[in-house]
Design a protein around this motif. Sequence first.
Motif, mmCIF file in Angstrom:
data_model
loop_
_atom_site.group_PDB
_atom_site.id
_atom_site.type_symbol
_atom_site.label_atom_id
_atom_site.label_comp_id
_atom_site.label_asym_id
_atom_site.label_seq_id
_atom_site.Cartn_x
_atom_site.Cartn_y
_atom_site.Cartn_z
ATOM 1 N N CYS A 133 -5.160 -0.185 -16.800
ATOM 2 C CA CYS A 133 -5.423 -1.624 -16.965
ATOM 3 C C CYS A 133 -5.797 -1.974 -18.405
ATOM 4 O O CYS A 133 -6.740 -2.739 -18.660
ATOM 5 C CB CYS A 133 -6.517 -2.082 -16.003
ATOM 6 N N THR A 146 -5.364 -2.734 -9.046
ATOM 7 C CA THR A 146 -5.191 -4.183 -9.203
ATOM 8 C C THR A 146 -6.045 -4.645 -10.388
ATOM 9 O O THR A 146 -7.257 -4.856 -10.255
ATOM 10 C CB THR A 146 -5.612 -4.924 -7.921
ATOM 11 N N ALA A 148 -6.278 -7.425 -12.027
ATOM 12 C CA ALA A 148 -6.825 -8.780 -12.073
ATOM 13 C C ALA A 148 -8.201 -8.880 -11.446
ATOM 14 O O ALA A 148 -9.061 -9.633 -11.909
ATOM 15 C CB ALA A 148 -5.866 -9.760 -11.392
ATOM 16 N N ASP A 149 -8.443 -8.108 -10.346
ATOM 17 C CA ASP A 149 -9.708 -8.285 -9.627
ATOM 18 C C ASP A 149 -10.404 -6.978 -9.251
ATOM 19 O O ASP A 149 -11.499 -6.993 -8.690
ATOM 20 C CB ASP A 149 -9.477 -9.105 -8.359
ATOM 21 N N ASN A 151 -9.900 -5.029 -6.852
ATOM 22 C CA ASN A 151 -10.128 -4.917 -5.413
ATOM 23 C C ASN A 151 -9.450 -3.692 -4.799
ATOM 24 O O ASN A 151 -9.571 -3.438 -3.601
ATOM 25 C CB ASN A 151 -9.629 -6.180 -4.700
ATOM 26 N N ASN A 176 -10.660 -3.468 -0.983
ATOM 27 C CA ASN A 176 -11.392 -4.601 -0.415
ATOM 28 C C ASN A 176 -10.546 -5.220 0.698
ATOM 29 O O ASN A 176 -9.370 -5.533 0.486
ATOM 30 C CB ASN A 176 -11.668 -5.619 -1.519
ATOM 31 N N CYS A 178 -10.966 -8.105 1.848
ATOM 32 C CA CYS A 178 -10.884 -9.547 1.582
ATOM 33 C C CYS A 178 -11.055 -10.375 2.856
ATOM 34 O O CYS A 178 -10.372 -11.401 3.052
ATOM 35 C CB CYS A 178 -9.575 -9.901 0.882
ATOM 36 N N THR A 181 -13.049 -13.520 2.750
ATOM 37 C CA THR A 181 -12.485 -13.757 1.425
ATOM 38 C C THR A 181 -12.719 -12.498 0.605
ATOM 39 O O THR A 181 -13.509 -11.622 0.989
ATOM 40 C CB THR A 181 -13.168 -14.946 0.720
ATOM 41 N N CYS A 182 -12.052 -12.414 -0.525
ATOM 42 C CA CYS A 182 -12.235 -11.240 -1.377
ATOM 43 C C CYS A 182 -13.657 -11.162 -1.937
ATOM 44 O O CYS A 182 -14.194 -10.077 -2.135
ATOM 45 C CB CYS A 182 -11.217 -11.242 -2.515
ATOM 46 N N VAL A 183 -14.266 -12.321 -2.179
ATOM 47 C CA VAL A 183 -15.640 -12.343 -2.676
ATOM 48 C C VAL A 183 -16.606 -11.831 -1.615
ATOM 49 O O VAL A 183 -17.561 -11.098 -1.906
ATOM 50 C CB VAL A 183 -16.038 -13.769 -3.123
#
Length: 233
Positions: A133, A146, A148-149, A151, A176, A178, A181-183
């Motif tokens: 990354c 991943t 971007a996040d 997860n 994750n 998710c 939600t992912c959060v």
Amino acid sequence: MSTVRPLVAVVAVVVLVCVVAAPASAKRAPSAAERTAIQSSFAGYVAVPGSPAAKDNKVVSIAISTLDSRYAAARLDSKSAGPSEMVFHESHATWFVVGFGSSMGCDSAPKAVLTDLGIGCSPPAATAWIWNCGPLVSTPKTFVITCADANYELAGLHWHGWGSARATASGTARANDCNPTCVAGHFHSYPVTAVADHLGRCGKAAYYARLTIVYAGARPKGIAKRDVDTLGC
């Protein structure tokens, strides 16, 4: 006339030897844009919570490798911690810190590049790298899939055959769910085997362009039993 010709020949040989002995390359000063970007990366590294770099570190000088312009080094100085060095790698127009300290590891960059930058290092030297990354890293213990996040990632990796055409590692995938939600989701762990191959070149660095994650049993929802990821440089 016969006494002059040998002298001319000798002079010509001396000049030729001097030209051949001249160094083929050397580090260079950064452009204004490179300096700004590297300074920004340095500042971000120092400011991150838990950074090993002292907060009062200042950049004394910056150099770009002429062997591989994706690599740069900065000489630092700190009143509280003393002098140190920082090595950067540029990927997708962003500079990442890949090495820091008063004693640099030889896995921070190809040995020839570190020599070009005037950076001493402690062995062992790395034989290959992989894109994690952003920065190129060697034998990573953790790996983010991943970007971007974060997860979906790998952890606890133990590599075998690193530097050969095909390197393998046992480890754990963390994903994750998710849900809802992912959060607010939860991470689940799965045993995996990771395979790094398609060994190629990224400037002066040998790097793996593909990572395959193999699940022997349970796996995250939506992920294939053989999850193949093509990696950048």
